[in-house]
Design a protein around this motif. Structure first.
Motif: not given
Ligand code: H79
Length: 570
Positions: A407-416
């Motif tokens: 989670t960053t200020a920019n949003g959420v990300s996931i690497t599968l």
């Protein structure tokens, strides 16, 4: 003695007219546009249903006099110009000994479908049900002699599926209808034909138990005819939902064009009707079918596109003349059914989200979960603007495997992880979060300082549509709500200076995070409204949703008729 008779006649007259007035009053009550909200919600939660196109046209199956006939095969009578008497003869050959209603309903269940809608009568005028008003039906005209609708409706009831009927408003067999002119199928309906339609609709809604939806199609009824059809349906079965192709805004849900997905946001209940191949709905013997696995992929992706945009998907099968289901179609449905068995939680009972479309896939939501429907081969998943902290992330098909979320200020990300990247089909990840969805739309309008003003216009709105018309060809998207997202760093009382021109003499409403402010038609001056409203404080550093729509919804499909919208927020 002479005096008595007129007196009795008069009293009888009064009693009778009171009775009829009371009946009319009742009719009015059931005929209005109010819809049973729970029933609409149930219908919207179904998501995925089976359409069946089946009738005499399954016999020629797209071939006439040895020639392959193009155009929808269920309309072969029109496309091959088959004379009425010759087409009628097909009924003598219609003996579907392989028809088994339970195997159809069991297939629908296996496919993950929640209801079945079957062609009670298509444009050719042949009825799959026993109609008192024609002999051109399954019971009177075929050697099979059994009422298909009775059979299928009972099977649906046994299997816990909803049962709906398709009913064509045009009829190429009925002598009171206009003579067949073209396969545009949008002729008007003479009074005698309209009465015939009303009679048959009454039969359908009386003799087959609960009908979940009636799927009117084609023709060009007058507004009054559409209203009379609606009134009759609601009088007989108030919970039976009506397709938008009753026309003239008399439906309970709107229907996109055949095989069409909307390219805009839809703000009313809606459905996409889809056929296995765009070229036909009825069985076509010469259809090139190719690989059922690829077809299942295509239709699953369409189903999820529709569902993640808030709609229902009605996928068609066209059984053969002997009543059997085409093996290709059975396989497509079963393949989709396997996927839904594992991933159905991401479909049934979900809604679309306010999150913008993503290039890695689609999103649905339910309570405090987001379901990410990831296209095959995608590995990097991010949602820009999502500010919630994520409690838990996991594949829906493998809840034990917890995934790392950044989670960053920019949003959420996931690497599968590589072993979870699915190269074959769409896979579902679940994100669990607490509280309300905190999402800042990247397109939101920003107010960064005390003095800054943002202007909400026709150009920067996120518009929400319905679909409206008096026949298939006049139907167009209508603008029913304008929506904007505003993000501010400033804490102060905001004022909105509103100005717009309108073609409608109606009151509008401005909502700010669900607070409603009336924009009265009393302020209308030469088609222009100007008004200043103190809208109070906005939430800081998060999304504020502002909308503009009609204050009173008499017709949920009506276009707002707005131009030159200028709302200064300052
Ligand atoms: O029952 C099926 C069709 O037989 C019926 N509606 C669906 C559910 C239907 N009857 N008439 N039409 C549809 C007219 C539709 C014409 C169009 Fe097209 C479909 C215009 C564009 C897409 C056919 C394919 C004609 C041009 C392309």
């Amino acid at each position: 003695m002479r005096l008595k008779t007129p007196f009795i006649a008069l009293s009888l007259g009064i009693i009778l007219s009171t009775f009829f007035l009371a009946c009319n009053e009742n009719k009015k009550k059931t005929a209005d546009n109010s819809i049973n909200k729970d029933y609409i919600a149930d219908w919207q939660n179904q998501k995925y249903s089976m359409f069946i196109h089946w009738g005499l046209y399954a016999i020629p199956a797209g071939v006439w006099n040895g020639k392959q006939i193009t155009g929808y095969s269920e309309q072969i009578k029109g496309h091959a110009n088959i004379p009425k008497e010759e087409y009628r003869k097909l009924a003598k050959q219609f003996n579907p000994t392989h028809w088994n209603a339970d195997s159809v309903t069991l297939l629908a269940k296996k496919a993950g479908m929640k209801s079945i809608v079957i062609t009670a009568k298509h444009h050719d005028g042949f009825c799959l049900f026993d109609s008192k008003f024609t002999d051109f039906d399954m019971v009177d005209a075929t050697p099979y002699k059994k009422d298909i609708l009775k059979d299928l409706s009972e099977s649906c009831q046994r299997q816990g599926l909803k049962f709906g009927v398709y009913f064509s408003l045009i009829d190429w067999d009925y002598e009171g209808a206009l003579p067949f002119t073209s396969v545009k199928n949008s002729d008007s309906i003479p009074p005698q034909h309209h009465q015939y339609n009303l009679h048959q609709v009454e039969e359908l809604l009386t003799n087959y138990g609960q009908i979940s939806e009636i799927w009117f199609d084609m023709g060009a009824p007058t507004k009054q005819q559409s209203e009379e059809l609606r009134a009759l349906v609601k009088e007989l079965q108030p919970n039976c939902l009506i397709s938008g192709r009753i026309w003239n805004d008399q439906g309970d849900f709107v229907v996109m064009g055949d095989n069409k997905k909307p390219e805009y946001k839809v703000g009313v209940p809606w459905q996409t009707p889809a056929s296995m191949f765009d070229e036909t709905w009825g069985y076509r013997s010469w259809q090139v079918r190719k690989n059922p696995t690829l077809k299942a992929k295509e239709k699953l992706q369409d189903l999820l596109t529709v569902v993640s945009s808030g709609g229902n998907y009605l996928l068609n099968i066209g059984p053969k003349a002997d009543g059997s289901i085409v093996p290709f179609e059975k396989e497509v449905l079963t393949t989709i059914g396997y996927w839904l068995k594992e991933n159905g939680e991401a479909v049934y009972g979900t809604t679309s989200t306010s999150i913008e479309p993503q290039d890695w896939g689609m999103i649905t939501t339910k309570k405090d979960k987001l379901f990410l429907l990831v296209y095959p081969s995608n590995k990097e998943i991010s949602i820009k603007g999502l500010k919630n902290s994520i409690d838990k992330a996991y594949p829906l098909a493998d809840k034990q495997t917890l995934l790392d979320v950044t989670t960053t200020a920019n949003g959420v990300s996931i690497t599968l992880p590589e072993n979870l990247v699915n190269k074959e089909t769409i896979s579902v990840l679940v994100l669990e979060y607490k509280g309300n969805l905190d999402y800042i739309n990247p397109k939101a309008l920003k107010i960064n300082s005390e003095k800054e003003v943002v202007t909400l216009t026709n150009e920067n709105t996120d518009s929400i549509h319905s679909y409206s018309g008096h026949d298939y060809y006049s139907t167009r998207p209508t603008l029913i709500k304008m929506s904007w997202n505003v993000v501010t760093e400033t804490e102060k009382e905001f004022v909105s200076d509103i100005s717009f021109t309108t073609t409608k003499a109606k009151s509008y409403v401005l909502t700010v995070n669900d607070k409603a402010f009336s924009i009265s038609k009393d302020n209308l001056n030469n088609g222009k409204i100007t008004q200043t409203i103190n809208i109070g404080k906005l939430k800081k550093n998060t999304n504020n949703n502002i909308t503009l729509s009609f204050e009173n919804l008499t017709n949920p499909n009506e276009d707002l008729g707005l131009e030159c919208v200028n709302i200064n927020i300052k």
